[in-house]
Design an enzyme around this catalytic site. Sequence first.
Site: not given
Ligand SMILES: [Zn+2]
Length: 413
Positions: A99, A164
Amino acid sequence: MSDKQSQLIFKHIEDSRRNMIRFMADIIRVPAIGPMSGGEGEQEKAKVIEKNLVDYGFKHIRHFDAPDNRLKSKTRPNIRVTVKGKSPGQRIVLITHIDVVAPGAISEWKSDPFQLLEKDGKLFGRGTEDNGQSLAAAIFALRAFLDLNIQPAADIVLFFVSDEEEANEKGIRHLIENNLIQKSDLILVPDHGEPTGRLIDIVEKTILWVKVSIKGKQCHASLPNLGKNAFRASMQFGTMVDKALHEKFNFRDASFDYPLSSFEPTKREPRKSGINVLPGEEVFYFDCRLLLVYQTQEILDEMKTIARTAADKTGTAIQIDPVFIEKTTHPTPSDSKIVKALSDAIYKVTKKQAIYGGIGGGTCASVLRNAGFEVAVWETIENRAHTPNEYAVIDNMISDCKVFAQLFLTQNP
Ligand SMILES: [Zn+2]
């Protein structure tokens, strides 16, 4: 023998330069923004990564996706790639994330954030540095072993995870909950670093987010005697608490990238009333990052004491609430296996002596560490993550790729 293999692998990686750039162009083209930022997640980008992995000849590819009803795809992909090593059971695990954060104001970008631009030895685009550079470097380091038919020292496991940038819930935590990572693994998270490529991050500061809510009394701005100005109270409290926290909690640890604890007023809730209204309410937030010598409760107690003084002075009520705490409980020892093996690999490739230190926090390594895993965080970057015109330096990507390959080749369990 292993030196000869290193040379072959390094040559292969250098020859892969154009292929790596092509791969980066492929993945940058697909935004992978999480639902909290209004995005549709990582599914499409994961498909592009997986297609390339299959094309490169990787055989052991598995998904450990997490359900997410906020998305049309209903799923957050986590991909695992494995290549078997000479000593079965021993694993080197390298985790990067799929992401990216939203591009922000497009007017700030000199090029399309989702169209890779190669210029002056750099690759521009959202997600090039964070975390594309290391994601590509990990794949091409392992691909060299496949292409040259060289077996790594241990089982090599690459994870490409979701979520994340938002909560780690559907990514790294999902992997931990499903027992996909083991305490005996040598774990590297290449998601933070600095330009010299020497700093291995082994600890993060404790994160504390605090909400400050001030209640006064709203009235017409021309008759201040009838109200209690919450905005003025916030300024007075803000000044007092800023000074007190910085004076009282001033321990310095030079091994951290920013050597002091930090206490930053950041977000403020928008005020609904107009210019001629004396505001009766004010809400704002502090982002605090604490060195490990301090407990979150000490900070909260200090803030509450000052809140009482400021409230008395201004006739308002001031409430202090922690809204998020990520406590650092398990720093990774500097003599742990992964830190030693990585230091050796860095030295073999770059002739640089690694140094060990800490950062302000925010990588998924803190989630792993707090679950009891030893984790090294390292990569060579110019800290362009989350900014407009984010870029990755191609030479850093190639050099880090060699370090990963060296780690895979000579790690001696
Ligand atoms: Zn990162």
